[in-house]
Scaffold this motif. Structure first.
Motif, PDB file in Angstrom:
ATOM      1  N   PHE A  21      13.020 -32.390  68.794  1.00  0.00           N
ATOM      2  CA  PHE A  21      11.718 -31.805  68.499  1.00  0.00           C
ATOM      3  C   PHE A  21      10.699 -32.887  68.159  1.00  0.00           C
ATOM      4  CE2 PHE A  21      13.783 -27.945  69.043  1.00  0.00           C
ATOM      5  CZ  PHE A  21      12.802 -26.972  69.180  1.00  0.00           C
ATOM      6  N   PRO A  22       9.415 -32.610  68.414  1.00  0.00           N
ATOM      7  CA  PRO A  22       8.386 -33.657  68.313  1.00  0.00           C
ATOM      8  C   PRO A  22       8.065 -34.061  66.887  1.00  0.00           C
ATOM      9  CG  PRO A  22       7.367 -31.533  68.744  1.00  0.00           C
ATOM     10  CD  PRO A  22       8.849 -31.318  68.852  1.00  0.00           C
ATOM     11  N   LYS A  23       7.688 -35.308  66.734  1.00  0.00           N
ATOM     12  CA  LYS A  23       7.198 -35.787  65.443  1.00  0.00           C
ATOM     13  C   LYS A  23       5.759 -35.318  65.262  1.00  0.00           C
ATOM     14  CE  LYS A  23      10.105 -39.929  65.448  1.00  0.00           C
ATOM     15  NZ  LYS A  23      10.128 -41.423  65.453  1.00  0.00           N
ATOM     16  N   GLU A  24       5.402 -35.040  64.038  1.00  0.00           N
ATOM     17  CA  GLU A  24       4.059 -34.534  63.733  1.00  0.00           C
ATOM     18  C   GLU A  24       3.112 -35.712  63.523  1.00  0.00           C
ATOM     19  OE1 GLU A  24       4.604 -31.824  60.481  1.00  0.00           O
ATOM     20  OE2 GLU A  24       5.934 -30.516  61.657  1.00  0.00           O
ATOM     21  N   LYS A  29      -1.712 -33.751  66.184  1.00  0.00           N
ATOM     22  CA  LYS A  29      -0.529 -33.421  65.395  1.00  0.00           C
ATOM     23  C   LYS A  29      -0.501 -31.976  64.909  1.00  0.00           C
ATOM     24  CE  LYS A  29      -1.890 -34.885  60.689  1.00  0.00           C
ATOM     25  NZ  LYS A  29      -1.484 -35.748  59.566  1.00  0.00           N
ATOM     26  N   PHE A  32       1.814 -29.993  66.937  1.00  0.00           N
ATOM     27  CA  PHE A  32       3.214 -30.254  66.598  1.00  0.00           C
ATOM     28  C   PHE A  32       3.590 -29.560  65.286  1.00  0.00           C
ATOM     29  CE2 PHE A  32       2.307 -34.387  68.979  1.00  0.00           C
ATOM     30  CZ  PHE A  32       2.794 -33.889  70.175  1.00  0.00           C
ATOM     31  N   GLU A  33       2.674 -29.547  64.340  1.00  0.00           N
ATOM     32  CA  GLU A  33       2.923 -28.852  63.077  1.00  0.00           C
ATOM     33  C   GLU A  33       3.139 -27.363  63.330  1.00  0.00           C
ATOM     34  OE1 GLU A  33       0.126 -31.819  60.298  1.00  0.00           O
ATOM     35  OE2 GLU A  33      -0.605 -29.836  60.938  1.00  0.00           O
ATOM     36  N   MET A  35       4.112 -25.947  66.222  1.00  0.00           N
ATOM     37  CA  MET A  35       5.381 -25.789  66.944  1.00  0.00           C
ATOM     38  C   MET A  35       6.564 -25.837  65.977  1.00  0.00           C
ATOM     39  SD  MET A  35       4.483 -28.373  70.102  1.00  0.00           S
ATOM     40  CE  MET A  35       6.135 -28.478  70.792  1.00  0.00           C
ATOM     41  N   ASN A  36       6.576 -26.837  65.139  1.00  0.00           N
ATOM     42  CA  ASN A  36       7.701 -27.020  64.229  1.00  0.00           C
ATOM     43  C   ASN A  36       7.758 -25.951  63.145  1.00  0.00           C
ATOM     44  OD1 ASN A  36       8.614 -29.247  65.634  1.00  0.00           O
ATOM     45  ND2 ASN A  36       7.571 -30.730  64.325  1.00  0.00           N
ATOM     46  N   ALA A 115       0.324 -23.838  70.824  1.00  0.00           N
ATOM     47  CA  ALA A 115       1.675 -24.215  70.389  1.00  0.00           C
ATOM     48  C   ALA A 115       2.742 -23.573  71.274  1.00  0.00           C
ATOM     49  CB  ALA A 115       1.897 -23.806  68.932  1.00  0.00           C
ATOM     50  N   MET A 119       5.273 -25.627  73.582  1.00  0.00           N
ATOM     51  CA  MET A 119       6.712 -25.486  73.387  1.00  0.00           C
ATOM     52  C   MET A 119       7.418 -25.246  74.716  1.00  0.00           C
ATOM     53  SD  MET A 119       8.842 -25.452  70.678  1.00  0.00           S
ATOM     54  CE  MET A 119       8.264 -24.608  69.207  1.00  0.00           C
ATOM     55  N   TYR A 122       7.316 -28.485  76.665  1.00  0.00           N
ATOM     56  CA  TYR A 122       8.162 -29.491  76.030  1.00  0.00           C
ATOM     57  C   TYR A 122       9.644 -29.234  76.302  1.00  0.00           C
ATOM     58  CZ  TYR A 122       9.101 -33.158  72.581  1.00  0.00           C
ATOM     59  OH  TYR A 122       9.490 -34.315  71.963  1.00  0.00           O
TER      60      TYR A 122
END
Length: 301
Positions: A21-24, A29, A32-33, A35-36, A115, A119, A122
């Motif tokens: 999973f991606p880094k924020e 970002k 990514f926040e 998504m996570n 997001a 996803m 990704y």
């Protein structure tokens, strides 16, 4: 399988898929926040778990589970994207998912759309990155075929087909059982069939067993969705983490409204037993798949 064993297996799967999973970070970002946030919202990781246990059931080696980990991660990404978009005001308009605010309630509708889109992309980026660097021709062929299965089952011939017909059936008074079965097959079963079939492909199973695993996934998916319809009528809101009765409030036709609660429960049990029997008949290696299926189709949340 006990709750403790399931939790331990969930942790094992989490450890396998989290690295993908991606880094924020970066100017974008926030996406990514978002998504996570949905990825980390809980859940038992059932779909990547189904892939791993299908692989093991059909003779795959425990030592090779790390090879399929990127695809397990991608499977969870696709599932998570579908939940983000399902919850949007234009679709199911849900405020809570697993007891937490849905993505659009936390980040806003625009970010939630982005997001979900991110996803899905990704997921395929993850699988392609892994497949491109695969040196073994046999594994490369398996990975390409598995990717094709997920693409089709998540797309306009799979999950999205079910979502489209589900939308078209809203507010219709003449929804048939055939309509409901199509919706359940595509909207729900497709993303249960996918990991089971992918696991079978990775295990090098013969075509006959791949087809039987696909049929098992179909039955599990129907049983799962019928149980979902039942829980919307008689479920516990605290266990579900969301309000019940949404189908009735929307005057939505479901398996339960067409066949009645009693017959729906009977059909759900019959399909569950048939699916479990199919899976047990194929076993060539140690696997927790039958127990996972039992949990999946008899759940209360």
């Amino acid at each position: 399988m006990t709750e403790a064993q399931l939790n331990e297996l969930t942790k094992q799967v989490d450890d396998m898929i989290y690295p993908y999973f991606p880094k924020e970070e970066g100017p974008q970002k926030r996406i990514f926040e978002s998504m996570n946030y949905s990825f980390e919202a809980g859940g038992k990781r059932i779909r990547p778990m189904l892939m791993m246990e299908s692989f093991l059931l059909l003779g795959g080696s425990e030592d090779d589970t790390d090879i399929i980990a990127p695809f397990m991660a991608a499977m969870e990404m696709v599932h998570t994207y579908s939940l983000i978009h399902d919850d949007l005001p234009a679709v199911d308009d849900d405020d809570f998912r697993r007891g937490k605010p849905t993505n659009h309630k936390k980040f806003g509708e625009t970010t939630a759309i982005f997001a979900g889109d991110a996803m899905l992309n990704y997921a395929f980026e993850t699988m392609l990155d892994d497949t491109i660097k695969e040196a073994d021709d046999v594994w490369k062929a398996k990975k390409l075929r598995a990717m094709q299965v997920l693409a089709r089952n998540a797309g306009a011939y799979g999950m999205l087909a079910g979502q489209m017909v589900d939308y078209l059936c809203e507010n219709k008074k003449d929804v048939t059982l055939e309509d409901i079965m199509f919706i359940h097959e595509k909207k729900t079963a497709a993303l249960i069939q996918a990991p089971l079939v992918m696991g079978a492909i990775f295990a090098g199973a013969p075509e006959e067993k791949i087809a039987r695993m696909e049929q098992a996934g179909y039955l599990i998916g129907l049983s799962f969705q019928i149980q979902d319809d039942i829980l919307d009528c008689v479920g516990n809101e605290e266990k579900l983490g969301k309000k019940t009765g949404s189908d009735a409030r929307k005057e939505k036709s479901t398996y339960v409204t067409i066949k009645g609660l009693k017959e729906a429960k009977e059909d759900q049990v019959r399909m569950s037993h048939e699916a479990r029997g199919l899976i047990l008949s194929m076993a060539t290696g140690p696997s927790l798949l039958p127990e996972i299926v039992e949990i999946l189709i008899s759940r209360e949340s």
